[in-house]
Scaffold this motif. Structure first.
Motif, PDB file in Angstrom:
ATOM      1  N   ILE A   1       5.982  -1.214  -9.989  1.00 42.63           N
ATOM      2  CA  ILE A   1       6.844  -2.043  -9.135  1.00 42.63           C
ATOM      3  C   ILE A   1       7.959  -2.643  -9.991  1.00 42.63           C
ATOM      4  O   ILE A   1       7.685  -3.274 -11.012  1.00 42.63           O
ATOM      5  CB  ILE A   1       6.033  -3.162  -8.451  1.00 42.63           C
ATOM      6  CG1 ILE A   1       4.952  -2.559  -7.554  1.00 42.63           C
ATOM      7  CG2 ILE A   1       6.952  -4.084  -7.650  1.00 42.63           C
ATOM      8  CD1 ILE A   1       3.964  -3.580  -7.017  1.00 42.63           C
TER       9      ILE A   1
ATOM     10  N   LYS B   1      11.293  -5.090  -3.165  1.00 42.39           N
ATOM     11  CA  LYS B   1      11.034  -4.070  -2.131  1.00 42.39           C
ATOM     12  C   LYS B   1       9.794  -3.247  -2.445  1.00 42.39           C
ATOM     13  O   LYS B   1       9.151  -2.706  -1.541  1.00 42.39           O
ATOM     14  CB  LYS B   1      12.251  -3.169  -1.977  1.00 42.39           C
ATOM     15  CG  LYS B   1      13.393  -3.808  -1.197  1.00 42.39           C
ATOM     16  CD  LYS B   1      14.478  -2.801  -0.880  1.00 42.39           C
ATOM     17  CE  LYS B   1      15.551  -3.428   0.008  1.00 42.39           C
ATOM     18  NZ  LYS B   1      16.608  -2.457   0.383  1.00 42.39           N
ATOM     19  N   GLY B   2       9.449  -3.166  -3.725  1.00 44.31           N
ATOM     20  CA  GLY B   2       8.265  -2.415  -4.115  1.00 44.31           C
ATOM     21  C   GLY B   2       6.970  -3.087  -3.707  1.00 44.31           C
ATOM     22  O   GLY B   2       5.886  -2.508  -3.859  1.00 44.31           O
TER      23      GLY B   2
END
Length: 262
Positions: free
Chosen positions: A140, A144-145
């Protein structure tokens, strides 16, 4: 006889009013009470490296907020050591104040308009923003991850709202999970129980290690101040004098640098 009775009642009423007025005037301030007890009771977190941390080797509290508490003690008593530290959490620090278990809170307490209705706050002594830590191995690299992931937050903090608002803005679904302490949050992240650990960035810096990274996004400016019970003007005045003197002399920056903070 009625006239004399009326006069007697009037005299008694005036006397009672005068006594009540004297009693009100004579009532000691919160600062007077602290001076009389000889100890300043301070609520601190105790688990935040750089801010307030119980050193397991020395068994002593250390950090920027500990130094700030000692400066207040020095102002009141002429000694930095007339303090009783009480560990608090984001969930119980407010109730501890209201129930008179402590005199002030110096525990990364963020000032908000809503909280101003419940507590008195000093001048701001530190400004930060909410950050997010993840495991490097997760892959990540941005907020958004975190879609469909779980973010750990501290009980009673504002971070949960910050994460939910950020998720809405990004158009993704993010779950949150509450924990009682920062060490528990870090342990949950390390074990894979949660996918991210979110709190003010300066606090995260005390827990980052070779296996973790802090994402680049920063959310919602957090302004820290010393908190006390409402209408506690005498203590607020002293605390503000300390903070202003530290800023003016440059010692506040020295204490921040000493404790690894900007």
């Amino acid at each position: 006889m009625k006239k004399m009775k009326r006069v007697g009642t009037l005299v008694a009423t005036v006397a009672l009013a005068a006594f009540a007025t004297v009693s009100a005037v004579a009532k000691p301030s919160e600062l007077d009470v602290i001076k009389k007890t000889g100890t300043l009771r301070v609520g601190i977190k105790g688990d935040i490296p750089h801010f307030s941390y119980l050193n397991p080797e020395t068994k002593q509290y250390e950090g920027f907020e500990i130094d700030l508490a000692k400066e207040v003690s020095k102002k009141i008593f002429g000694s930095p050591d007339r303090i009783e530290f009480t560990p608090v959490t984001a969930k119980n620090r407010g109730p501890f104040l209201k129930n008179d278990k402590i005199d002030i809170v110096i525990a990364t307490f963020t000032v908000t308009d809503e909280r101003k209705n419940e507590y008195d706050f000093s001048d701001i002594y530190y400004t930060d923003a909410v950050g997010i830590m993840v495991k490097k191995a997760s892959g990540i690299t941005s907020f958004k991850g975190l879609e469909n992931k779980t973010v750990g937050v501290s009980q009673g903090s504002l971070t949960k709202t910050t994460i939910k608002n950020a998720a809405i803005k990004e158009g993704i679904l993010v779950k949150t999970q509450d924990y009682a302490s920062y060490p528990q949050l870090k342990a949950a992240l390390d074990s894979g129980e949660i996918d991210a650990f979110s709190v003010d960035q300066a606090i995260l810096l005390g827990y980052v290690d070779d296996s973790t990274i802090i994402l680049p996004e920063r959310y919602d400016e957090q302004q820290y101040a010393v908190a006390m019970k409402k209408d506690n003007a005498s203590v607020k005045k002293v605390v503000n004098e300390v903070i202003r003197e530290l800023i003016k002399s440059g010692k506040l920056d020295e204490l921040l640098k000493k404790n690894g903070l900007k």
